[in-house]
Design an enzyme around this catalytic site. Sequence first.
Site, PDB file in Angstrom:
ATOM      1  N   HIS A   1       0.817  -1.215   0.000  1.00  0.00           N
ATOM      2  CA  HIS A   1       0.000   0.000   0.000  1.00  0.00           C
ATOM      3  C   HIS A   1       0.849   1.263   0.000  1.00  0.00           C
ATOM      4  O   HIS A   1       2.050   1.226   0.284  1.00  0.00           O
ATOM      5  CB  HIS A   1      -0.969   0.021   1.185  1.00  0.00           C
ATOM      6  CG  HIS A   1      -0.338  -0.022   2.532  1.00  0.00           C
ATOM      7  ND1 HIS A   1       0.394   1.028   3.075  1.00  0.00           N
ATOM      8  CD2 HIS A   1      -0.327  -0.993   3.474  1.00  0.00           C
ATOM      9  CE1 HIS A   1       0.809   0.702   4.282  1.00  0.00           C
ATOM     10  NE2 HIS A   1       0.402  -0.521   4.553  1.00  0.00           N
TER      11      HIS A   1
ATOM     12  N   CYS B   1       2.897  -4.903   6.647  1.00  0.00           N
ATOM     13  CA  CYS B   1       2.652  -4.633   5.223  1.00  0.00           C
ATOM     14  C   CYS B   1       3.924  -4.150   4.528  1.00  0.00           C
ATOM     15  O   CYS B   1       4.962  -3.969   5.147  1.00  0.00           O
ATOM     16  CB  CYS B   1       1.562  -3.574   5.073  1.00  0.00           C
ATOM     17  SG  CYS B   1      -0.059  -4.114   5.665  1.00  0.00           S
TER      18      CYS B   1
END
Length: 179
Positions: free
Chosen positions: A132, A154
Site C-alpha cells: 500500500h 505490510c
Amino acid sequence: MRNKVIVLAIMAVGLFAYTKVMASIGSGSPPPDAPVDQRADLIRVYKSERRMVLLKGDAPIATYQISLGSAADAGPKQREGDEKTPEGRYEIDWRNPKSMAHLSLHISYPKPEEQRAANVNGFPPGGNIMIHGLPNGWGLLGEAHRLWDWTDGCIAVTNAEMRDIWARVPDRTPIDIMP
C-alpha cells in the site's frame, strides 16, 4: 510543564482526528491498467534490502524502495500483532481502492499451513497484509516514510509508486517475499 502536556494532548487528538477523517475519504480513483507489455507476472520482495522488484519473465520492469513491518528483521510473520512481514510465496488475491492507505493490494497471507501452525500454538496468524501507499492524508511524507519501518507487517511505498504498482500488477500475480 502542564501547558506543554495540554498542547501535546490537543495535537495528538487533532492528528488522530485528521487521520480518521482522511481514512474515511479514501484514495480517490485508481489508475487505469498499464499496457499488457508493462504488466508484471511476478513480484519479488527483498526484506533485508527494503526493495521490491516487479518482473516480466526474468526482466525487472520496476524497482521500489519500501518500508516494512516494524519487526521485519525478526523473521517471518507468525501471529497477529507481531509486526513482522511474512516470508514465502503468496499471490495478490484482491485489491482495495478505498483503503485507509493510498490504494492497497492484498497478499494471500496466511497460507493454510501458517493458519494451522498458529492454531496449534493457540494464537491467530494475523492477516490483511497489503502492499500500500501512505495513509490517506499523509502523502506529503513522500519518500521520508522510508526512514523507518512503520507498518504492522505490510509493504509500503509512496503514493505515486502505489499508483504505478496498482496499474502494473494484475490480480493473481505471485509475490515472493524473501528474508
